[in-house]
Write an enzyme that holds these catalytic residues in place. Structure first.
Site, short mmCIF file in Angstrom:
data_model
loop_
_atom_site.label_atom_id
_atom_site.label_comp_id
_atom_site.label_asym_id
_atom_site.label_seq_id
_atom_site.Cartn_x
_atom_site.Cartn_y
_atom_site.Cartn_z
N ASN A 28 -29.45 -21.66 -32.51
CA ASN A 28 -30.07 -22.97 -32.71
C ASN A 28 -30.61 -23.42 -31.35
OD1 ASN A 28 -30.74 -25.59 -33.23
ND2 ASN A 28 -28.76 -26.18 -34.11
N ARG A 33 -32.11 -21.33 -36.72
CA ARG A 33 -32.42 -22.63 -37.32
C ARG A 33 -33.81 -23.02 -36.84
NH1 ARG A 33 -31.07 -28.54 -35.43
NH2 ARG A 33 -31.71 -29.61 -37.29
N HIS A 45 -32.28 -31.62 -42.73
CA HIS A 45 -30.89 -31.26 -43.04
C HIS A 45 -30.83 -30.36 -44.28
CE1 HIS A 45 -29.63 -35.37 -41.20
NE2 HIS A 45 -29.45 -34.43 -40.29
N ARG A 53 -31.05 -44.13 -35.28
CA ARG A 53 -32.35 -44.25 -35.96
C ARG A 53 -32.28 -45.39 -36.99
NH1 ARG A 53 -32.29 -38.29 -37.32
NH2 ARG A 53 -32.95 -37.28 -35.40
N GLU A 59 -23.64 -25.43 -41.45
CA GLU A 59 -25.02 -24.96 -41.43
C GLU A 59 -25.12 -23.53 -40.88
OE1 GLU A 59 -27.89 -28.50 -40.58
OE2 GLU A 59 -25.90 -29.09 -39.93
#
Ligand code: AMP
Length: 399
Positions: free
Chosen positions: A7, A91, A180, A241, A386
């Site tokens: 990643n 990823r 996601h 956010r 993940e």
């Protein structure tokens, strides 16, 4: 069969080496500050002492080489030869409209990843650099791109189109993409298993509540809607956010504070969410909980706004699916915060949901059903993973 999962961020690289047969993690680690002063590799082999390497790393290619060296180190190593790594799963944040599945990277895929730089300017360039660094370090070893957007590729147009002039969709691909996706895919599949649902006749709402957060509606294993949009800024309230706001707010504050559009978007990404709404208490829900328990009014109001918004999204997705069989909580907050789950589920009594408070209090980072046996809808907690999802995708593609 050993699979490396990478990643890559703009100046960082996270990795895990898996034994695909039993899905165990042989080693994991992090390279920080690539290309800047103070580069550091922290390698954590399972069952062995960690190895820390501090030396200049001018680019990702060097970082990948050092990771491979660490994996083969005399003391901290877990493989004896690089040829033991049969594939690398990456990823990749944005696959645009091109991919609704993972793919073995070829020149065409690289072109698409590049075309999506505009959509994910911080992530996609780094992801591509990671792929190219692996090509250089391990020639002939397949690289698989697992896109964050891919799982949401099954959304119908009515869910992904914005009501702005169509030319912007046609010219630039302006639409909802969602993020996601690897987590939503992994967790929704697991939920079907844990809740004992029929995959081909199932309606699941996945609440991925972490620092970044998104919700998705999954019918028969396929995503039909999700809360993040063209960028990860849309949707529910997150750590820093804002989630949904009236776009008019942007012009209003920009005018009052003399900010430009970049400054406004940075504010909405980095200074908003529960951090901003709480008046700067924290973006971490553990700090907010402590403040709430101390009676801090801003913390209480923030958590109330957060859980209210999640409940509203769940309600809208129940409407979109015309029903729901299971609701699942995952990621840092979703897996570990019984009080957040309680506050959300308090809005959902109309669905016949009955929370098992004892099970809910116990469920911390584990697979559990947290509703009573007579609850009409099952609510579960499922830890997301993940990296493991990337390994499974990679194995499926190279077989
Ligand atoms: P993630 O992005 O999935 O790593 O989630 C990060 C967020 O999860 C943190 O900002 C925390 O607010 C929250 N979190 C992580 N662990 C816990 C925990 N044990 N209890 C409560 N919240 C947690």
């Amino acid at each position: 069969m050993k699979i490396l999962v990478l990643n890559c961020g703009s100046s960082s690289l996270k990795y895990q080496l898996f034994n695909a047969e039993d899905e165990s993690v042989l080693a994991k680690g992090l390279v920080e500050r690539i290309g800047i002063e103070g580069s550091k590799l922290t390698h954590k082999p399972t069952g062995k002492d960690n190895l820390v390497i501090e030396q200049p790393m001018k680019d990702h290619e060097i970082a990948v080489k050092l990771v491979l060296d660490a994996l083969m180190d005399d003391n901290a190593g877990v493989i004896s030869d690089v040829s033991e790594i049969v594939a690398v799963g990456h990823r990749v944040v944005h696959g645009g409209q091109h991919y609704s599945d993972s793919i073995i990277v070829d020149e065409e895929a690289k072109k698409v990843i590049k075309e999506c730089f505009d959509f994910a300017p911080l992530h996609n360039p780094a992801n591509l650099i990671g792929v190219e660094a692996c090509e250089a370090a391990m020639p002939g070893v397949p690289n698989v791109a697992v896109f964050d957007t891919a799982f949401h590729g099954t959304m119908p147009a009515k869910a992904y189109m914005y009501a702005v002039p169509r030319e912007y969709y046609e010219k630039y691909g302006v639409r909802r993409y969602g993020f996601h996706g690897t987590s939503h895919s992994f967790v929704s599949k697991k939920t079907i298993e844990v809740a004992g649902l029929d995959k081909d006749n199932s309606k699941v709402v996945v609440c991925h509540l972490g620092n970044g957060a998104s919700i998705s509606a999954v019918v028969n294993g396929k995503c039909i809607d999700t809360s993040m949009g063209l960028t990860p800024l849309e949707g529910i309230i997150m750590g820093t956010r804002s989630g949904d706001v009236d776009p008019g707010v942007i012009e209003f504050i920009a005018g009052k504070e003399n900010k430009d559009i970049r400054g406004m978007i940075a504010m909405l990404n980095k200074e908003s969410g529960v951090y901003g709404l709480s008046g700067g208490i924290s973006s971490d829900f553990r700090d907010l909980k402590a403040a709430m328990d101390n009676g801090d009014e801003k913390a209480i109001e923030t958590i109330e706004a957060y859980t209210y918004k999640v409940a509203k999204y769940i309600g809208s997705y129940v409407a979109a699916m015309n029903g729901v069989d299971a609701i699942v909580f995952t990621a840092g907050v979703g897996e570990n915060s019984p009080y957040i789950r309680t506050m959300i589920c308090e809005y959902l009594g109309y669905l016949g949901i009955k929370l098992d408070e004892e099970a809910n209090a116990k469920a911390m980072g584990e697979e559990m059903i947290i509703t009573t046996a007579d609850s009409k809808v099952k609510v579960c907690t499922i830890p997301t993973n993940e990296e493991l999802a990337i390994v499974r995708e990679t194995v499926a593609l190279i077989k």
